[in-house]
Write an enzyme that holds these catalytic residues in place. Sequence first.
Site, mmCIF file in Angstrom:
data_model
loop_
_atom_site.group_PDB
_atom_site.id
_atom_site.type_symbol
_atom_site.label_atom_id
_atom_site.label_comp_id
_atom_site.label_asym_id
_atom_site.label_seq_id
_atom_site.Cartn_x
_atom_site.Cartn_y
_atom_site.Cartn_z
ATOM 1 N N HIS A 1 0.160 4.634 -7.277
ATOM 2 C CA HIS A 1 0.580 4.476 -5.882
ATOM 3 C C HIS A 1 0.927 3.016 -5.599
ATOM 4 C CE1 HIS A 1 -0.443 4.650 -1.379
ATOM 5 N NE2 HIS A 1 0.673 5.319 -1.543
ATOM 6 N N ASP B 1 7.840 1.973 -2.155
ATOM 7 C CA ASP B 1 8.426 2.202 -0.830
ATOM 8 C C ASP B 1 9.648 1.307 -0.652
ATOM 9 O OD1 ASP B 1 6.082 3.830 0.327
ATOM 10 O OD2 ASP B 1 5.118 1.990 -0.363
ATOM 11 N N HIS C 1 5.988 -1.774 2.041
ATOM 12 C CA HIS C 1 5.405 -0.610 2.707
ATOM 13 C C HIS C 1 5.342 -0.718 4.223
ATOM 14 C CE1 HIS C 1 2.185 1.903 4.390
ATOM 15 N NE2 HIS C 1 2.598 2.797 3.514
ATOM 16 N N GLU D 1 4.939 5.022 -7.866
ATOM 17 C CA GLU D 1 5.585 5.235 -6.566
ATOM 18 C C GLU D 1 5.798 3.876 -5.929
ATOM 19 O OE1 GLU D 1 5.067 6.011 -2.033
ATOM 20 O OE2 GLU D 1 4.041 4.621 -3.370
HETATM 21 O O1 G3P Z 1 4.682 8.678 -1.401
HETATM 22 C C1 G3P Z 1 3.341 8.971 -1.171
HETATM 23 C C2 G3P Z 1 2.666 7.984 -0.252
HETATM 24 O O2 G3P Z 1 3.023 6.682 -0.628
HETATM 25 C C3 G3P Z 1 3.030 8.195 1.187
HETATM 26 O O3 G3P Z 1 2.292 7.412 2.089
HETATM 27 O O4 G3P Z 1 1.968 5.456 3.544
HETATM 28 O O5 G3P Z 1 1.277 5.322 1.177
HETATM 29 O O6 G3P Z 1 3.693 5.320 1.799
HETATM 30 P P1 G3P Z 1 2.318 5.810 2.138
HETATM 31 MG MG MG Z 2 4.654 5.364 -0.145
#
Ligand code: G3P
Ligand code: MG
Length: 247
Positions: A12, A41, A54, A39
């Site tokens: 993450h 953002d 993020h 992952e």
């Molecule tokens: O993509 C999964 C997760 O990252 C979604 O929530 O707020 O961590 O971007 P967040």
């Molecule tokens: Mg995310």
Amino acid sequence: MAQLFLPRVIGHRGAAAHAPENTLAGFACAARLGVRWIELDVQLTSDGVPVVFHDDRLERTTDGRGVLVETSLADLRRLDAGGWFADRFAGERVPTLAEALSLLVAQGQGLCLEVKADEARGGETARAALDGLRRHWPADGPPLVLSSFAKSALEALAEDGCAWPRGWLVERLPDDWRDEVRRLGCGSLHVDQASLDAAAVGTVKAQGVVLLAYTVNDRSRAEQLWGWGTDALFSDCPEQLLGPSDH
Ligand code: G3P
Ligand code: MG
């Protein structure tokens, strides 16, 4: 749309428990930990450049102040995006999407690219992310999936002929999730793990939809979610959930 073959664990924001989130150092750290997918953002700067970030605001993960989408790339690049996490990461910069993609391709890591935008900015942000992928992600590159909470982003990806698989991000399954997943052209649902139980997972899997859950940092919760049929988990400490067969 290409089929999605996922690992059981996705790092993450890189490996957010071990290195500053959404940085090149974080993605390199994830690779060293043996994490096959990460992952990240994606948002746009005020001058329209896709960057990996993020929050709405700069304060938590940089030494700057203000709102990301009101900050130019030049101003953003002056900020330290690593020192807040640990001194040894001081000097880390907010990466452009292009930089991040180049590193991931070089490391051979799969990618979940989250288009992080509200509905008003979703289309523009998604198109910029797709353009970046078309420029920097080779046809024979690692597997990837795009995702967003913003329906406008997913609609834009479909309209622009995105050939990569897409997933719809939700906090909990809405009543109309079956129709919306189909309408948005998504092959996967990415759901807050806290809202999932055996029945919800079973309902999604019975429809043949790929299910990912965020964010799981506890091994016993991970085993439970996998046991119910969840396909993949996002984790800040992915190496703690990985087994020998995952490497
Ligand atoms: O993509 C999964 C997760 O990252 C979604 O929530 O707020 O961590 O971007 P967040
Ligand atoms: Mg995310």
